[in-house]
Scaffold this motif. Sequence first.
Motif, short mmCIF file in Angstrom:
data_model
loop_
_atom_site.label_atom_id
_atom_site.label_comp_id
_atom_site.label_asym_id
_atom_site.label_seq_id
_atom_site.Cartn_x
_atom_site.Cartn_y
_atom_site.Cartn_z
N GLY A 141 0.71 -1.21 0.03
CA GLY A 141 -0.07 -0.14 -0.10
C GLY A 141 0.81 1.13 0.13
O GLY A 141 1.96 1.27 -0.26
N THR A 142 0.11 2.47 0.33
CA THR A 142 1.04 3.62 0.31
C THR A 142 0.63 4.24 1.70
O THR A 142 -0.10 5.28 2.21
CB THR A 142 0.36 4.72 -0.55
N PRO A 143 1.27 3.63 2.94
CA PRO A 143 1.15 4.20 4.31
C PRO A 143 1.55 5.57 4.22
O PRO A 143 2.62 6.08 3.68
CB PRO A 143 1.95 3.26 5.14
N THR A 144 1.03 6.50 5.17
CA THR A 144 1.42 7.83 5.40
C THR A 144 2.02 8.04 6.63
O THR A 144 1.40 7.49 7.77
CB THR A 144 0.00 8.96 5.32
N PHE A 145 2.92 8.67 6.74
CA PHE A 145 3.37 8.85 8.13
C PHE A 145 3.46 10.37 8.42
O PHE A 145 4.04 11.07 7.77
CB PHE A 145 5.02 8.41 8.34
N SER A 146 2.89 10.80 9.45
CA SER A 146 2.62 12.17 9.92
C SER A 146 3.72 12.47 11.21
O SER A 146 3.69 11.53 11.96
CB SER A 146 1.28 12.44 10.44
N VAL A 147 3.94 13.82 11.23
CA VAL A 147 4.86 14.42 12.20
C VAL A 147 4.50 15.77 12.55
O VAL A 147 4.20 16.51 11.80
CB VAL A 147 6.36 14.11 11.92
N THR A 148 4.33 16.09 13.87
CA THR A 148 4.13 17.30 14.34
C THR A 148 5.51 17.91 14.91
O THR A 148 6.19 17.24 15.72
CB THR A 148 3.24 17.51 15.47
N VAL A 201 4.38 12.28 5.16
CA VAL A 201 4.98 11.62 3.98
C VAL A 201 4.32 10.16 3.68
O VAL A 201 4.32 9.65 4.48
CB VAL A 201 6.28 11.68 4.03
N SER A 202 4.42 9.77 2.28
CA SER A 202 3.73 8.63 2.07
C SER A 202 4.81 7.70 1.24
O SER A 202 5.75 8.27 0.43
CB SER A 202 2.70 8.30 1.18
#
Length: 463
Positions: free
Chosen positions: A408-415, A428-429
């Motif tokens: 798949g195209t997993p997305t990784f989020s950061v603050t 980013v994916s």
Amino acid sequence: TVTVSVPSQTLTCGLPATLNAVSSTNYSWSTGATSSSIVVSPTITSAYTVVASNTMGCYASAVANVSVLPMSLTASSSPSNISCGSPTTLSAISAASGYSWSNGGSGASIVITPTVGALYTVTATHSAGCTSSVTVLVAVNPINVTASASSSLICAGKPVTLTATGASTYSWDTGVNNTAPVIIITPTASALYNVTGFDPSGCQNSASALVLVQSFTNLTVSSQNTTVCLGAPVSFTAFGATSYTWDTGTGTSSGAVFNATPASGGVYTVTGADLTGCTMSRSLNIVVNSVTVVASADTAICLGKSLVLSASGASSYTWSTNTQTSSIVISPGANTVYWVNATGANGCFDSDTVMVTVNPLPTLSVSPQRKNMCKNETNTITVSGATSYSWSSGDQNPVIIITPTVNGTPTFSVTGYNQFNCAAGNSVSVIVSNCTGISENNTAMGISVYPNPASDLITVQLN
């Protein structure tokens, strides 16, 4: 017929008189005597009766009046005019055998030392019992007591000195310190002050000093406003005098009008003087009201955030945003100063300001080591642009390792958070897929292939 006559006589008290009855044979006097002639010495005017009779039994009567003149008596004083405490001699002259003076003295001459002028009476007594009295005047000059005031015209409320001279001790009618020769009084009205002076001989005399009190009661002071707000000017006006002096609290000011900007409530006093130099004071109480508005403290927010600013201490408010509530919600795009004007229930004004600093957000850069990767393969993702981070996975490092287990195209989020603690996010994916592997059957030939499986590039190494 019997006839008898006795002539009346006049004599001085104490002297004898002979009464003769004529033209008869037998006599009988009211004194009891039976002769034709009797001697009498009356001390007061008296009447003597005689009854005459003859041998035939006929009789007749007559009355003789003897008028008695007072005994001659004179009295004198030497000297007749004396100073108080000085002696004088009183003398009496007569044919008397004894003297009695009205002051209790006796004798034809006595010495007295009077303190006041008086009439002295002497009574002389003759040996025959006759008395006579006369008076003599002794004039006594009193001691010379004087009284004076340091000023005969004074202003109300001012002291004046009264001075007495000419005696040894004194008695003033002021009732205060009234035995001293010099006293200080503060009269409230015009008056005549009396003093009595005494010398050691008991002589006394009185004197008076007149003090006129000038009253000055026409001074007035006013102000249009006796209740003002802090910082507001106050104008005072005095009237009724010729000159004015104001007590400013830190000094004095002259003139009928005085302007002040009181920092607090208090009493303002003016002293006025009239043409005679008399002064009086009047006071006016000024009430100073104030209102203190307290707004939020200066603060900082992150760009794009909102904030509530509040003010208190008054009854109505107007913010620079034209909002008329005690609180406002702001979301400035740049550093901004907000002000609030407030009005208290007493009508007084105040203002306050709030400086709001807008801090920038961090700009995050997120990139994976490889965009395409195989399932179950390890990869790294790196973030930059902030000072601290928080990934959706819970990791807080700038570099994280991922190993996706599904395609798949997993997305990784950061603050990310910068030095102002302002936050911004990014993500980013990656593309995850099944990769076809290369079999390593010829291991005896010394061939190594990696990574295996691979999605794009592989390395083939010959051993």
